[in-house]
Design an enzyme around this catalytic site. Structure first.
Site, PDB file in Angstrom:
ATOM      1  N   HIS A 146       0.808  -1.228   0.000  1.00  0.00           N
ATOM      2  CA  HIS A 146       0.000   0.000   0.000  1.00  0.00           C
ATOM      3  C   HIS A 146       0.845   1.285   0.000  1.00  0.00           C
ATOM      4  CE1 HIS A 146       0.304  -0.041   4.378  1.00  0.00           C
ATOM      5  NE2 HIS A 146      -0.604  -0.970   4.540  1.00  0.00           N
ATOM      6  N   HIS A 184      -4.307 -10.527  13.674  1.00  0.00           N
ATOM      7  CA  HIS A 184      -4.404  -9.239  12.980  1.00  0.00           C
ATOM      8  C   HIS A 184      -5.250  -9.438  11.725  1.00  0.00           C
ATOM      9  CE1 HIS A 184      -3.524  -5.457  11.275  1.00  0.00           C
ATOM     10  NE2 HIS A 184      -2.397  -5.734  10.663  1.00  0.00           N
ATOM     11  N   GLU A 198      -5.675  -7.494   9.055  1.00  0.00           N
ATOM     12  CA  GLU A 198      -5.331  -6.925   7.745  1.00  0.00           C
ATOM     13  C   GLU A 198      -5.213  -8.051   6.730  1.00  0.00           C
ATOM     14  OE1 GLU A 198      -2.155  -3.996   7.761  1.00  0.00           O
ATOM     15  OE2 GLU A 198      -2.790  -3.243   5.794  1.00  0.00           O
ATOM     16  N   ASP A 214      -3.365  -9.089   4.415  1.00  0.00           N
ATOM     17  CA  ASP A 214      -2.186  -9.900   4.121  1.00  0.00           C
ATOM     18  C   ASP A 214      -2.082 -11.079   5.089  1.00  0.00           C
ATOM     19  OD1 ASP A 214      -1.782  -7.738   5.868  1.00  0.00           O
ATOM     20  OD2 ASP A 214       0.384  -7.809   5.659  1.00  0.00           O
ATOM     21  N   HIS A 218      -0.697  -2.354  14.786  1.00  0.00           N
ATOM     22  CA  HIS A 218      -0.914  -1.018  14.278  1.00  0.00           C
ATOM     23  C   HIS A 218      -2.347  -0.815  13.807  1.00  0.00           C
ATOM     24  CE1 HIS A 218      -0.686  -1.706   9.737  1.00  0.00           C
ATOM     25  NE2 HIS A 218      -0.601  -2.888  10.262  1.00  0.00           N
ATOM     26  N   ASP A 224       2.380  -8.009  13.123  1.00  0.00           N
ATOM     27  CA  ASP A 224       3.273  -7.107  12.372  1.00  0.00           C
ATOM     28  C   ASP A 224       4.453  -6.598  13.207  1.00  0.00           C
ATOM     29  OD1 ASP A 224       1.912  -7.227   9.971  1.00  0.00           O
ATOM     30  OD2 ASP A 224       0.710  -5.449  10.359  1.00  0.00           O
ATOM     31  N   TYR A 231      10.529  -0.657   7.834  1.00  0.00           N
ATOM     32  CA  TYR A 231       9.183  -1.099   8.208  1.00  0.00           C
ATOM     33  C   TYR A 231       8.643  -0.212   9.332  1.00  0.00           C
ATOM     34  CZ  TYR A 231       5.399  -4.369   9.149  1.00  0.00           C
ATOM     35  OH  TYR A 231       4.164  -4.944   9.303  1.00  0.00           O
ATOM     36  N   HIS A 245       5.807 -11.043   9.300  1.00  0.00           N
ATOM     37  CA  HIS A 245       6.620 -10.733   8.107  1.00  0.00           C
ATOM     38  C   HIS A 245       8.096 -10.885   8.479  1.00  0.00           C
ATOM     39  CE1 HIS A 245       3.195  -8.913   6.010  1.00  0.00           C
ATOM     40  NE2 HIS A 245       2.981  -8.140   7.047  1.00  0.00           N
TER      41      HIS A 245
HETATM   42 FE1  FEO Z   1      -0.870  -4.805   9.189  1.00  0.00          FE
HETATM   43 FE2  FEO Z   1       1.048  -7.250   7.775  1.00  0.00          FE
HETATM   44  O1  FEO Z   1      -0.514  -6.256   8.052  1.00  0.00           O
END
Ligand code: FEO
Length: 402
Positions: free
Chosen positions: A28, A83, A85, A87, A148, A167, A195, A228
């Site tokens: 993004h 989380h 989100e 991904d 986040h 994250d 990051y 990640h």
């Molecule tokens: Fe906040 Fe890796 O997504």
């Protein structure tokens, strides 16, 4: 069972079953030059637990890795969504259709976000303050709202002392190596910093609070497993130290000059400013970054150890240049601390561009350390000398505040 993809055992009961996105180049709007991973984890025992999933197109890779451990008809009892989100939750509907877990757990905000994003009928239960106990698996949940996203939480697997941190402490880095000590420390610092700057900088106050309460969480992880990048098994104390430093950022003796140029005049000024700043007695590090040649997220990363941000823009149709506006909009969202600022530019007619930059830096609460430098048309030799002197003034003002 032979599978295309293999899981990696990371502790007595935990396997990494995620996916590697070698070709991701934008997350993004954040440039991800080294790709990323979507880490999902499988806890095995009398009951099996899946921690997070992957981005939807990578479901097959995750499925294959799970099958490499549990065979082609795996039984997963519980899925934890740390989380929401996409991904990490994008593959959740397919995962649930495949595995039919007895329970899916998330925070209250996570339940809301999963329902709103996935439009599915799956029941999602609350991951409560009491530990989840499953025949030898004890999972504790630590909500970390706004770290986040509102739904974010950490899960701690007590028996193996693995902290699943979603994250937090992650980075966008595609690699075959799964552990921090298999990768160069300077690469880890660079990508973890990039990051932090682009994803977490905005939440630095909350990160400070989390770090302050860390000793009271009664967590002593042997492994910290983010969603990640590599798993921390050797250098977690180092990344904690970086988070402490980044979230309480102090100005450092470095000037970042971010600019764009229409006919080269603002660029000429930028070069002279860089030279003047560097040759000031305080001799700061100077990083000159054209917004036409550098991605805005790379400029943000460069600011993490800077003390001054100098932004230059020409005036186009009574406005600042579009690339500069895009950069400042992105910067404003991240609310960076520990910086002083200054604006400059070249113009032909009315000169609103640099004035707008100065106003926006004020709006971002980056205090000004030098008056506006706004020169007409192509700078003369004396104009360039003025710009160099202006650069030296910024370096001196920065140094005085260190
Ligand atoms: Fe906040 Fe890796 O997504």
């Amino acid at each position: 069972m032979e599978t295309a993809y293999k899981a990696l055992q990371i502790s007595p009961h935990v396997y990494w079953v995620g996916a590697i996105d070698w070709n991701l180049r934008s997350f993004h709007g954040y440039r991800t030059a080294r790709g990323s991973t979507y880490n999902a984890y499988l806890i095995t025992g009398a009951q099996n637990v899946l921690i997070d999933t992957v981005k939807a197109p990578f479901f097959g890779e995750m499925r294959s890795r799970i099958e490499s451990v549990l065979g082609e008809n795996p039984k997963i009892d519980v899925v934890i969504s740390n989380h929401a989100e996409m991904d990490h939750s994008g593959a959740l509907p397919q995962t649930c259709e495949w595995l039919h877990p007895r329970r899916v757990l998330a925070t209250k905000q996570g339940i809301t976000a999963l329902k709103a994003q996935l439009h599915w009928e799956q029941t999602v239960d609350l991951a409560g303050s009491e530990p989840l106990r499953l025949d030898g698996i004890t999972l504790r949940f630590v909500p970390t709202p706004m770290l986040h996203w509102p739904d974010s939480m950490l899960s701690y697997f007590e028996e193996d002392r693995v902290l699943f941190s979603n994250d937090a402490f992650g980075m966008h880095l595609a690699s075959v190596e799964r552990f921090d000590d298999e990768l160069p420390p300077e690469l880890l610092k660079e990508e973890a910093g990039r990051y932090y700057a682009n994803i977490l900088w905005l939440q630095s106050g909350l990160i400070q609070k989390l770090l302050a309460t860390w000793p009271t969480l009664n967590i002593e992880p042997a492994l910290v497993a983010p969603d990640h990048g590599p798993i921390w098994r050797s250098q977690f104390s180092q990344i904690l130290q970086y988070y402490s430093q980044w979230s309480d950022k102090k100005p450092q003796n470095k000037v970042v000059i971010a600019y764009d140029s229409m006919w080269g005049s603002t660029e000429k000024l930028a070069h002279a400013i860089a030279d003047g700043a560097r040759n000031a007695p305080s001799h700061p590090t100077v990083q000159l970054m054209s917004l036409a040649k550098n991605d805005r997220s790379d400029v943000i990363a460069a600011l993490l150890d800077a003390g001054a941000l100098v932004v230059g823009s020409p005036t186009l149709n009574n406005q600042m240049y579009p690339t500069v506006a895009a950069f400042l909009t992105y910067l404003q969202g991240l609310k960076p601390k520990g910086l002083v600022g200054a604006a400059f530019g070249s113009y032909g007619w009315s000169g609103e561009g640099a004035k707008q930059v100065e106003a926006q830096l004020n709006a971002i609460r980056i205090p000004s350390c030098a008056p506006l430098l706004n020169l007409r048309y192509v700078p003369t030799a004396s104009g360039l000398c003025e710009a160099a002197q202006w650069g030296a003034t910024i370096a001196e003002a920065l140094n005085a505040g260190l």
